[in-house]
Design a protein around this motif. Structure first.
Motif, short mmCIF file in Angstrom:
data_model
loop_
_atom_site.label_atom_id
_atom_site.label_comp_id
_atom_site.label_asym_id
_atom_site.label_seq_id
_atom_site.Cartn_x
_atom_site.Cartn_y
_atom_site.Cartn_z
N LYS A 187 63.12 -100.30 33.54
CA LYS A 187 64.48 -100.81 33.71
C LYS A 187 64.67 -101.39 35.10
N GLU A 188 64.02 -100.80 36.08
CA GLU A 188 64.10 -101.31 37.45
C GLU A 188 63.36 -102.65 37.56
N LEU A 189 62.22 -102.76 36.87
CA LEU A 189 61.43 -103.99 36.88
C LEU A 189 62.20 -105.15 36.26
N MET A 190 63.09 -104.85 35.32
CA MET A 190 63.87 -105.90 34.64
C MET A 190 64.70 -106.73 35.62
N LYS A 191 65.19 -106.09 36.65
CA LYS A 191 66.06 -106.77 37.63
C LYS A 191 65.37 -108.00 38.22
N LYS A 192 64.06 -107.92 38.34
CA LYS A 192 63.26 -109.02 38.90
C LYS A 192 63.32 -110.28 38.04
N TYR A 193 63.51 -110.10 36.73
CA TYR A 193 63.48 -111.22 35.79
C TYR A 193 64.86 -111.71 35.36
N CYS A 194 65.91 -111.06 35.84
CA CYS A 194 67.28 -111.43 35.46
C CYS A 194 67.66 -112.78 36.08
N ILE A 195 68.13 -113.68 35.22
CA ILE A 195 68.51 -115.02 35.71
C ILE A 195 70.01 -115.28 35.57
N GLY A 196 70.74 -114.35 34.96
CA GLY A 196 72.18 -114.52 34.84
C GLY A 196 72.77 -113.70 33.71
N ASP A 197 74.05 -113.92 33.49
CA ASP A 197 74.79 -113.24 32.42
C ASP A 197 75.01 -114.21 31.28
N VAL A 198 75.07 -113.67 30.08
CA VAL A 198 75.36 -114.51 28.92
C VAL A 198 76.87 -114.72 28.83
N ASP A 199 77.26 -115.89 28.40
CA ASP A 199 78.67 -116.18 28.14
C ASP A 199 79.01 -115.51 26.81
N GLN A 200 79.73 -114.38 26.86
CA GLN A 200 80.01 -113.56 25.67
C GLN A 200 80.74 -114.33 24.57
N SER A 201 81.47 -115.36 24.94
CA SER A 201 82.19 -116.13 23.93
C SER A 201 81.25 -116.97 23.06
N THR A 202 80.00 -117.12 23.50
CA THR A 202 79.04 -117.93 22.73
C THR A 202 78.09 -117.08 21.89
N VAL A 203 78.15 -115.76 22.05
CA VAL A 203 77.27 -114.87 21.28
C VAL A 203 77.82 -114.71 19.87
N PRO A 204 77.02 -115.00 18.85
CA PRO A 204 77.51 -114.88 17.48
C PRO A 204 77.75 -113.41 17.11
N VAL A 205 78.77 -113.20 16.29
CA VAL A 205 79.08 -111.86 15.84
C VAL A 205 78.12 -111.52 14.71
N THR A 206 77.51 -110.35 14.80
CA THR A 206 76.58 -109.93 13.76
C THR A 206 77.14 -108.72 13.03
N LYS A 207 76.77 -108.60 11.76
CA LYS A 207 77.20 -107.46 10.98
C LYS A 207 76.43 -106.23 11.42
N LYS A 208 77.10 -105.11 11.37
CA LYS A 208 76.45 -103.87 11.73
C LYS A 208 75.50 -103.46 10.60
N TYR A 209 74.33 -103.01 10.99
CA TYR A 209 73.34 -102.58 10.01
C TYR A 209 73.78 -101.26 9.38
N ILE A 210 73.74 -101.21 8.06
CA ILE A 210 74.04 -99.98 7.32
C ILE A 210 72.77 -99.55 6.62
N PRO A 211 72.25 -98.37 6.97
CA PRO A 211 71.01 -97.90 6.34
C PRO A 211 71.18 -97.77 4.84
N PRO A 212 70.09 -97.93 4.10
CA PRO A 212 70.17 -97.87 2.63
C PRO A 212 70.78 -96.59 2.09
N TRP A 213 70.52 -95.46 2.74
CA TRP A 213 71.07 -94.21 2.23
C TRP A 213 72.58 -94.15 2.36
N GLU A 214 73.14 -94.86 3.33
CA GLU A 214 74.59 -94.92 3.44
C GLU A 214 75.17 -95.93 2.45
#
Length: 134
Positions: free
Chosen positions: A66-93
Motif C-alpha cells: 500500500k505504501e508502494l502504491m503512492k509512488k504510482y499515483c497520478i491523480g484522483d478520478v472524477d467521481q461524476s464520470t465513474v459508471p454506477v455498477t450493480k452490487k454483486y449478489i452471491p447465488p445463494w442469496e
C-alpha cells in the motif's frame, strides 16, 4: 489540488505498456510496475477499465504494498464520470430471494382459483336458500 482524471481516460489505458488502474478513487499508472507485480501482469490487466477497489482489498495487500502504491499515483478520478455498477449478489442469496418470490407467486395463484370457487359456493348457497324459502 489533485489532478482530476475522467473514468473514460482511465479505461483507455489498459495494455501492458500503458496501464492505469482505479483503486479507492485514486488513479495509478502502473505501466512500469507490471513486470514487478508478484501476482503477474495478467492480474493487473484483468482489473483495468473498472474500479479495482474490491479486487485490491480481496487480496489483503501488505502495508508495504500500500505504501508502494503512492509512488504510482497520478491523480484522483472524477467521481461524476465513474459508471454506477450493480452490487454483486452471491447465488445463494439469489436463491432465497427467488424462493420468497415463488412463495408470493404461489399465494397469488391460489387466490386466482379460490375466488371463483368462493363465488360459486355463494351462488349455490343463495340458490339453496331461495329454494327452501319457497
Amino acid at each position: 489540488m489533485a489532478n482530476l482524471i475522467s473514468f473514460h481516460d482511465v479505461a483507455k489505458h489498459k495494455c501492458k505498456n500503458d496501464c492505469w488502474i482505479l483503486i479507492h478513487g485514486k488513479v495509478y499508472d502502473i505501466s512500469t510496475f507490471m513486470d514487478e507485480h508478484p501476482g503477474g501482469d495478467n492480474v493487473l490487466l484483468a482489473v483495468t477499465g473498472k474500479d479495482a477497489s474490491i479486487d485490491f482489498e480481496d487480496v489483503n495487500h501488505s502495508k508495504d504494498a500500500k505504501e508502494l502504491m503512492k509512488k504510482y499515483c497520478i491523480g484522483d478520478v472524477d467521481q461524476s464520470t465513474v459508471p454506477v455498477t450493480k452490487k454483486y449478489i452471491p447465488p445463494w442469496e439469489k436463491e432465497s430471494t427467488a424462493a420468497e418470490a415463488t412463495k408470493e407467486e404461489s399465494g397469488n395463484k391460489l387466490l386466482v382459483y379460490l375466488i371463483p370457487l368462493l363465488i360459486l359456493g355463494v351462488a349455490f348457497a343463495l340458490r339453496f336458500y331461495n329454494n327452501n324459502n319457497k
